[in-house]
Scaffold this motif. Structure first.
Motif, mmCIF file in Angstrom:
data_model
loop_
_atom_site.group_PDB
_atom_site.id
_atom_site.type_symbol
_atom_site.label_atom_id
_atom_site.label_comp_id
_atom_site.label_asym_id
_atom_site.label_seq_id
_atom_site.Cartn_x
_atom_site.Cartn_y
_atom_site.Cartn_z
ATOM 1 N N LEU A 90 4.477 -14.485 7.984
ATOM 2 C CA LEU A 90 5.264 -15.244 6.969
ATOM 3 C C LEU A 90 4.429 -16.632 6.567
ATOM 4 O O LEU A 90 4.347 -17.056 5.229
ATOM 5 C CB LEU A 90 6.672 -15.680 7.296
ATOM 6 C CG LEU A 90 7.726 -14.352 7.352
ATOM 7 C CD1 LEU A 90 8.995 -15.008 7.884
ATOM 8 C CD2 LEU A 90 7.794 -13.819 5.804
ATOM 9 N N LYS A 91 4.038 -17.257 7.366
ATOM 10 C CA LYS A 91 3.372 -18.403 7.381
ATOM 11 C C LYS A 91 2.027 -18.070 6.637
ATOM 12 O O LYS A 91 1.893 -18.995 5.654
ATOM 13 C CB LYS A 91 3.100 -19.157 8.590
ATOM 14 C CG LYS A 91 4.052 -19.845 9.356
ATOM 15 C CD LYS A 91 3.837 -20.548 10.677
ATOM 16 C CE LYS A 91 4.959 -20.886 11.414
ATOM 17 N NZ LYS A 91 4.580 -21.239 12.761
ATOM 18 N N LEU A 92 1.211 -17.128 6.966
ATOM 19 C CA LEU A 92 0.038 -16.992 6.159
ATOM 20 C C LEU A 92 0.305 -16.551 4.792
ATOM 21 O O LEU A 92 -0.381 -16.930 3.665
ATOM 22 C CB LEU A 92 -0.669 -15.960 7.082
ATOM 23 C CG LEU A 92 -1.964 -15.330 6.321
ATOM 24 C CD1 LEU A 92 -2.689 -16.619 6.350
ATOM 25 C CD2 LEU A 92 -2.545 -14.100 7.247
ATOM 26 N N TYR A 93 1.334 -15.704 4.557
ATOM 27 C CA TYR A 93 1.907 -15.211 3.209
ATOM 28 C C TYR A 93 2.225 -16.552 2.546
ATOM 29 O O TYR A 93 1.974 -16.610 1.366
ATOM 30 C CB TYR A 93 3.182 -14.218 3.319
ATOM 31 C CG TYR A 93 3.560 -13.876 2.080
ATOM 32 C CD1 TYR A 93 2.898 -13.015 1.130
ATOM 33 C CD2 TYR A 93 4.907 -14.308 1.466
ATOM 34 C CE1 TYR A 93 3.226 -12.693 0.048
ATOM 35 C CE2 TYR A 93 5.351 -13.720 0.415
ATOM 36 C CZ TYR A 93 4.632 -13.056 -0.410
ATOM 37 O OH TYR A 93 5.078 -12.539 -1.489
ATOM 38 N N PHE A 94 2.921 -17.437 3.086
ATOM 39 C CA PHE A 94 3.375 -18.653 2.163
ATOM 40 C C PHE A 94 2.319 -19.360 1.960
ATOM 41 O O PHE A 94 2.192 -19.925 0.795
ATOM 42 C CB PHE A 94 4.338 -19.318 2.894
ATOM 43 C CG PHE A 94 5.697 -18.706 3.031
ATOM 44 C CD1 PHE A 94 6.020 -18.015 2.098
ATOM 45 C CD2 PHE A 94 6.462 -18.942 4.304
ATOM 46 C CE1 PHE A 94 7.614 -17.313 2.247
ATOM 47 C CE2 PHE A 94 7.726 -18.419 4.283
ATOM 48 C CZ PHE A 94 8.388 -17.583 3.277
ATOM 49 N N LEU A 95 1.230 -19.688 2.938
ATOM 50 C CA LEU A 95 0.071 -20.548 2.553
ATOM 51 C C LEU A 95 -0.886 -19.850 1.586
ATOM 52 O O LEU A 95 -1.237 -20.533 0.466
ATOM 53 C CB LEU A 95 -0.818 -20.688 3.793
ATOM 54 C CG LEU A 95 -0.349 -21.764 4.770
ATOM 55 C CD1 LEU A 95 -1.064 -21.801 5.886
ATOM 56 C CD2 LEU A 95 -0.261 -23.132 4.227
ATOM 57 N N LEU A 96 -0.784 -18.408 1.381
ATOM 58 C CA LEU A 96 -1.669 -17.844 0.251
ATOM 59 C C LEU A 96 -0.888 -18.003 -1.053
ATOM 60 O O LEU A 96 -1.578 -18.128 -1.979
ATOM 61 C CB LEU A 96 -1.650 -16.536 0.750
ATOM 62 C CG LEU A 96 -2.315 -15.375 -0.162
ATOM 63 C CD1 LEU A 96 -3.922 -15.876 -0.226
ATOM 64 C CD2 LEU A 96 -2.241 -13.964 0.133
ATOM 65 N N GLN A 97 0.307 -17.802 -0.947
ATOM 66 C CA GLN A 97 1.139 -18.154 -2.317
ATOM 67 C C GLN A 97 0.996 -19.510 -2.721
ATOM 68 O O GLN A 97 0.633 -19.868 -4.016
ATOM 69 C CB GLN A 97 2.709 -17.807 -2.018
ATOM 70 C CG GLN A 97 3.097 -16.480 -2.120
ATOM 71 C CD GLN A 97 4.622 -16.411 -2.252
ATOM 72 O OE1 GLN A 97 5.177 -17.334 -1.710
ATOM 73 N NE2 GLN A 97 4.954 -15.471 -3.007
ATOM 74 N N ILE A 98 0.752 -20.583 -2.042
ATOM 75 C CA ILE A 98 0.539 -21.935 -2.195
ATOM 76 C C ILE A 98 -0.676 -22.080 -3.123
ATOM 77 O O ILE A 98 -0.861 -22.762 -4.033
ATOM 78 C CB ILE A 98 0.814 -22.926 -1.058
ATOM 79 C CG1 ILE A 98 2.432 -22.665 -0.948
ATOM 80 C CG2 ILE A 98 0.251 -24.237 -1.546
ATOM 81 C CD1 ILE A 98 2.678 -23.664 0.181
ATOM 82 N N ALA A 99 -1.793 -21.421 -2.189
ATOM 83 C CA ALA A 99 -3.237 -21.598 -2.684
ATOM 84 C C ALA A 99 -3.292 -20.762 -4.021
ATOM 85 O O ALA A 99 -3.769 -21.512 -5.036
ATOM 86 C CB ALA A 99 -4.004 -20.971 -1.570
ATOM 87 N N LEU A 100 -2.990 -19.712 -4.148
ATOM 88 C CA LEU A 100 -2.991 -18.809 -5.290
ATOM 89 C C LEU A 100 -2.219 -19.702 -6.532
ATOM 90 O O LEU A 100 -2.858 -19.750 -7.849
ATOM 91 C CB LEU A 100 -2.450 -17.683 -5.273
ATOM 92 C CG LEU A 100 -3.305 -16.732 -4.282
ATOM 93 C CD1 LEU A 100 -2.605 -15.169 -4.087
ATOM 94 C CD2 LEU A 100 -4.760 -16.277 -4.887
ATOM 95 N N ASN A 101 -0.907 -20.243 -6.369
ATOM 96 C CA ASN A 101 -0.474 -20.962 -7.358
ATOM 97 C C ASN A 101 -1.068 -22.115 -7.632
ATOM 98 O O ASN A 101 -0.809 -22.688 -9.064
ATOM 99 C CB ASN A 101 1.073 -21.189 -7.029
ATOM 100 C CG ASN A 101 1.756 -19.914 -7.299
ATOM 101 O OD1 ASN A 101 2.241 -19.230 -8.434
ATOM 102 N ND2 ASN A 101 2.432 -19.133 -6.269
ATOM 103 N N LEU A 102 -1.644 -22.919 -6.980
ATOM 104 C CA LEU A 102 -2.390 -23.943 -7.115
ATOM 105 C C LEU A 102 -3.773 -23.761 -8.110
ATOM 106 O O LEU A 102 -3.940 -24.401 -8.967
ATOM 107 C CB LEU A 102 -2.993 -24.796 -5.889
ATOM 108 C CG LEU A 102 -3.687 -25.954 -5.879
ATOM 109 C CD1 LEU A 102 -3.060 -26.980 -6.793
ATOM 110 C CD2 LEU A 102 -4.403 -26.591 -4.512
ATOM 111 N N ILE A 103 -4.264 -22.457 -7.732
ATOM 112 C CA ILE A 103 -5.252 -22.221 -8.415
ATOM 113 C C ILE A 103 -4.924 -21.691 -9.909
ATOM 114 O O ILE A 103 -5.510 -22.252 -11.100
ATOM 115 C CB ILE A 103 -5.868 -20.898 -7.891
ATOM 116 C CG1 ILE A 103 -6.747 -21.256 -6.862
ATOM 117 C CG2 ILE A 103 -7.042 -20.128 -9.038
ATOM 118 C CD1 ILE A 103 -7.324 -20.197 -5.692
#
Length: 108
Positions: free
Chosen positions: A61-74
């Protein structure tokens, strides 16, 4: 609009990431039950059914949330860049046409 939506999603996912960092998980049979405060009997619980390894769930879950944050930042950066390019193209062409269409460059 894409920039605003991306910022909203990053805030929402950031909140859930912060909640996930505070989880205390226990394995109950085949289930994994996580709570935010293990000493509070009325605290909200997050049950994950048929999960034998609680660490895998919270880590994923933590990895998934960090990935979502990074992709939405891009995505937010791409939307901001697109808005800037469209704005610059619109007003740069407008002012160039005014200058080129004036009778004299000194009257501009």
């Amino acid at each position: 609009m894409g920039l605003v939506l991306s910022a909203l999603v990053m805030a929402f996912v950031g909140h859930h990431y912060a909640q996930t960092n505070g989880f205390s998980c226990l394995e109950v049979g085949d289930d994994c039950v996580c709570t935010l405060n293990p000493h509070d009997p009325f605290a909200r619980t997050f049950p994950y059914t048929k999960v034998s390894n609680c660490g895998a769930v919270t880590g994923t879950l933590k990895l998934y949330f960090l990935l979502q944050i990074a992709l939405n930042l891009i995505k937010a950066l791409v939307c901001a860049l697109g808005a800037f390019v469209m704005w610059k193209h619109r007003y740069q062409v407008f002012f160039v046409e005014l200058q080129m269409g004036s009778p004299s460059f000194h009257h501009w």
